[in-house]
Write a protein that holds these residues in place. Structure first.
Motif, PDB file in Angstrom:
ATOM      1  N   ALA A 170       7.825   9.004   9.309  1.00 44.99           N
ATOM      2  CA  ALA A 170       6.528   9.307   8.681  1.00 44.99           C
ATOM      3  C   ALA A 170       5.410   8.589   9.433  1.00 44.99           C
ATOM      4  O   ALA A 170       5.568   7.439   9.857  1.00 44.99           O
ATOM      5  N   PRO A 171       4.266   9.250   9.614  1.00 44.31           N
ATOM      6  CA  PRO A 171       3.154   8.609  10.332  1.00 44.31           C
ATOM      7  C   PRO A 171       2.534   7.487   9.510  1.00 44.31           C
ATOM      8  O   PRO A 171       2.699   7.441   8.275  1.00 44.31           O
ATOM      9  N   PRO A 172       1.812   6.570  10.160  1.00 43.12           N
ATOM     10  CA  PRO A 172       1.151   5.493   9.419  1.00 43.12           C
ATOM     11  C   PRO A 172       0.263   6.004   8.289  1.00 43.12           C
ATOM     12  O   PRO A 172       0.159   5.363   7.236  1.00 43.12           O
ATOM     13  N   ALA A 173      -0.356   7.180   8.488  1.00 49.32           N
ATOM     14  CA  ALA A 173      -1.221   7.731   7.442  1.00 49.32           C
ATOM     15  C   ALA A 173      -0.443   8.048   6.183  1.00 49.32           C
ATOM     16  O   ALA A 173      -0.989   7.959   5.064  1.00 49.32           O
ATOM     17  N   ALA A 174       0.818   8.433   6.317  1.00 50.78           N
ATOM     18  CA  ALA A 174       1.641   8.718   5.137  1.00 50.78           C
ATOM     19  C   ALA A 174       1.944   7.434   4.370  1.00 50.78           C
ATOM     20  O   ALA A 174       1.955   7.417   3.134  1.00 50.78           O
ATOM     21  N   TRP A 175       2.202   6.365   5.111  1.00 54.29           N
ATOM     22  CA  TRP A 175       2.427   5.077   4.454  1.00 54.29           C
ATOM     23  C   TRP A 175       1.149   4.607   3.752  1.00 54.29           C
ATOM     24  O   TRP A 175       1.201   4.075   2.641  1.00 54.29           O
ATOM     25  N   ALA A 176       0.004   4.810   4.400  1.00 58.48           N
ATOM     26  CA  ALA A 176      -1.269   4.432   3.775  1.00 58.48           C
ATOM     27  C   ALA A 176      -1.528   5.268   2.529  1.00 58.48           C
ATOM     28  O   ALA A 176      -2.004   4.752   1.506  1.00 58.48           O
ATOM     29  N   ALA A 177      -1.218   6.572   2.588  1.00 64.04           N
ATOM     30  CA  ALA A 177      -1.385   7.440   1.424  1.00 64.04           C
ATOM     31  C   ALA A 177      -0.486   6.988   0.278  1.00 64.04           C
ATOM     32  O   ALA A 177      -0.861   7.057  -0.900  1.00 64.04           O
ATOM     33  N   THR A 178       0.696   6.510   0.624  1.00 63.93           N
ATOM     34  CA  THR A 178       1.602   5.981  -0.399  1.00 63.93           C
ATOM     35  C   THR A 178       0.995   4.737  -1.041  1.00 63.93           C
ATOM     36  O   THR A 178       1.052   4.571  -2.266  1.00 63.93           O
ATOM     37  N   GLY A 179       0.412   3.878  -0.215  1.00 64.66           N
ATOM     38  CA  GLY A 179      -0.265   2.702  -0.769  1.00 64.66           C
ATOM     39  C   GLY A 179      -1.379   3.083  -1.721  1.00 64.66           C
ATOM     40  O   GLY A 179      -1.548   2.467  -2.786  1.00 64.66           O
ATOM     41  N   ALA A 180      -2.147   4.118  -1.373  1.00 70.16           N
ATOM     42  CA  ALA A 180      -3.240   4.569  -2.243  1.00 70.16           C
ATOM     43  C   ALA A 180      -2.692   5.120  -3.550  1.00 70.16           C
ATOM     44  O   ALA A 180      -3.271   4.887  -4.633  1.00 70.16           O
ATOM     45  N   ALA A 181      -1.583   5.859  -3.492  1.00 71.14           N
ATOM     46  CA  ALA A 181      -0.978   6.409  -4.708  1.00 71.14           C
ATOM     47  C   ALA A 181      -0.464   5.287  -5.610  1.00 71.14           C
ATOM     48  O   ALA A 181      -0.618   5.340  -6.841  1.00 71.14           O
ATOM     49  N   ILE A 182       0.134   4.264  -4.991  1.00 71.72           N
ATOM     50  CA  ILE A 182       0.629   3.138  -5.783  1.00 71.72           C
ATOM     51  C   ILE A 182      -0.531   2.417  -6.471  1.00 71.72           C
ATOM     52  O   ILE A 182      -0.420   1.985  -7.625  1.00 71.72           O
ATOM     53  N   ARG A 183      -1.653   2.293  -5.768  1.00 74.27           N
ATOM     54  CA  ARG A 183      -2.825   1.648  -6.386  1.00 74.27           C
ATOM     55  C   ARG A 183      -3.295   2.449  -7.593  1.00 74.27           C
ATOM     56  O   ARG A 183      -3.654   1.871  -8.639  1.00 74.27           O
ATOM     57  N   MET A 184      -3.281   3.787  -7.507  1.00 67.68           N
ATOM     58  CA  MET A 184      -3.646   4.622  -8.657  1.00 67.68           C
ATOM     59  C   MET A 184      -2.710   4.358  -9.832  1.00 67.68           C
ATOM     60  O   MET A 184      -3.139   4.256 -10.984  1.00 67.68           O
ATOM     61  N   LEU A 185      -1.416   4.237  -9.533  1.00 70.41           N
ATOM     62  CA  LEU A 185      -0.444   3.940 -10.589  1.00 70.41           C
ATOM     63  C   LEU A 185      -0.731   2.589 -11.220  1.00 70.41           C
ATOM     64  O   LEU A 185      -0.769   2.450 -12.454  1.00 70.41           O
ATOM     65  N   HIS A 186      -0.938   1.579 -10.387  1.00 68.88           N
ATOM     66  CA  HIS A 186      -1.146   0.224 -10.900  1.00 68.88           C
ATOM     67  C   HIS A 186      -2.456   0.085 -11.675  1.00 68.88           C
ATOM     68  O   HIS A 186      -2.581  -0.803 -12.527  1.00 68.88           O
ATOM     69  N   ASP A 187      -3.428   0.943 -11.386  1.00 65.01           N
ATOM     70  CA  ASP A 187      -4.704   0.914 -12.101  1.00 65.01           C
ATOM     71  C   ASP A 187      -4.671   1.739 -13.387  1.00 65.01           C
ATOM     72  O   ASP A 187      -5.636   1.724 -14.163  1.00 65.01           O
ATOM     73  N   ALA A 188      -3.591   2.466 -13.622  1.00 65.73           N
ATOM     74  CA  ALA A 188      -3.484   3.311 -14.814  1.00 65.73           C
ATOM     75  C   ALA A 188      -3.305   2.446 -16.062  1.00 65.73           C
ATOM     76  O   ALA A 188      -2.858   1.295 -15.981  1.00 65.73           O
ATOM     77  N   PRO A 189      -3.638   2.985 -17.246  1.00 70.02           N
ATOM     78  CA  PRO A 189      -3.387   2.244 -18.496  1.00 70.02           C
ATOM     79  C   PRO A 189      -1.908   1.870 -18.618  1.00 70.02           C
ATOM     80  O   PRO A 189      -1.026   2.633 -18.217  1.00 70.02           O
ATOM     81  N   LEU A 190      -1.655   0.702 -19.166  1.00 73.29           N
ATOM     82  CA  LEU A 190      -0.284   0.233 -19.308  1.00 73.29           C
ATOM     83  C   LEU A 190       0.519   1.175 -20.196  1.00 73.29           C
ATOM     84  O   LEU A 190      -0.004   1.725 -21.168  1.00 73.29           O
TER      85      LEU A 190
END
Length: 248
Positions: free
Chosen positions: A76-96
């Motif tokens: 996977a290209p570095p951009a895919a890993w970065a996109a994964t990081g962004a998705a994880i941040r969305m998850l972590h910012d979601a209501p508990l």
């Protein structure tokens, strides 16, 4: 007729693939309950639930390919890993989530379990004492106060699917709950330390990399014996034992 493929199978659960359908069979229905509810709440792409008839959950395959595999270089290209990081941040910012399970364990309880497991690893001859001792020292950094986040709880790279640099789906939510955000980041990058910078860039905020390294050691120490006893090979190149050796 489509071939039946065994994706994973052990005494606790099994996953089968038939064409574009995954059948998850789990002895613990609470895990399936968590998985179904988590997928209904999270702000990231997840598989479609086709049907459920305990003890079986049927879900549709997500498009794309896994971000990578432990022990193998990721294509996977570095951009895919970065996109994964962004998705994880969305998850972590979601209501508990309304439940308290997941990776959010009491540090003292976890430390006691780790100490017990380290002793078994040495006395049982699984790993040399110096390797265990060094990684137990590294793992100490994980035992600190943290703010609960909505975490996946088992965010292995095989659970993230991408198409180019786009996230197409994140699977296997049975361990989701209120947990340590850095545990998710560490699980994702276990054995792929070279992509940690890409993930953090996509995540969008600085993180304590010593804590992530601590989780690499802690997760690997807790996993080696279980994996060895359930038909997996933590000694394979690039896998858990190599992760531990990298801390020496």
């Amino acid at each position: 007729m489509d071939e039946v493929k065994v994706v994973v199978a052990h005494s606790e659960r099994a996953t089968l693939r038939v064409g574009d359908v995954f059948l998850k069979v789990d002895a613990d229905q609470a895990r399936i309950d968590t998985e179904v509810e988590a997928m209904s709440l999270v702000p990231v792409p997840t598989p479609e639930i086709l049907w459920r008839k305990p003890p079986v959950l049927a879900i549709a395959a997500v498009p794309g390919t896994a971000l990578g595999r432990l022990g193998e270089p990721s294509s996977a290209p570095p951009a895919a890993w970065a996109a994964t990081g962004a998705a994880i941040r969305m998850l972590h910012d979601a209501p508990l989530p309304p439940w308290s399970g997941g990776a959010g364990r009491d540090p003292a309880e976890l430390a006691a379990e780790l100490d017990s497991e380290c002793e078994r690893l040495v006395t049982g001859g699984f790993l040399p004492a110096d390797l265990v001792t060094r990684n137990r020292q590294v793992a100490e950094a994980a035992f600190r106060p943290w703010t609960p986040a909505f975490t996946h709880g088992d965010l292995q790279i095989t659970h993230v699917f991408v198409d180019g640099d786009e996230i197409t789906g994140i699977i296997d939510w049975s361990e989701a709950g209120r947990g340590d955000a850095l545990y998710d980041l560490a699980t994702l990058t276990l054995g792929h330390e070279e992509h940690l910078g890409d993930v953090v860039a996509g995540y969008g905020t600085d993180v304590d990399r010593d804590v992530i390294r601590a989780w690499w050691s802690l997760r690997s120490l807790l996993a080696v014996r279980w994996l060895s006893e359930h038909g997996f090979d933590p000694f394979a190149p690039g896998c858990e034992v190599d992760v531990l050796r990298a801390r020496m």
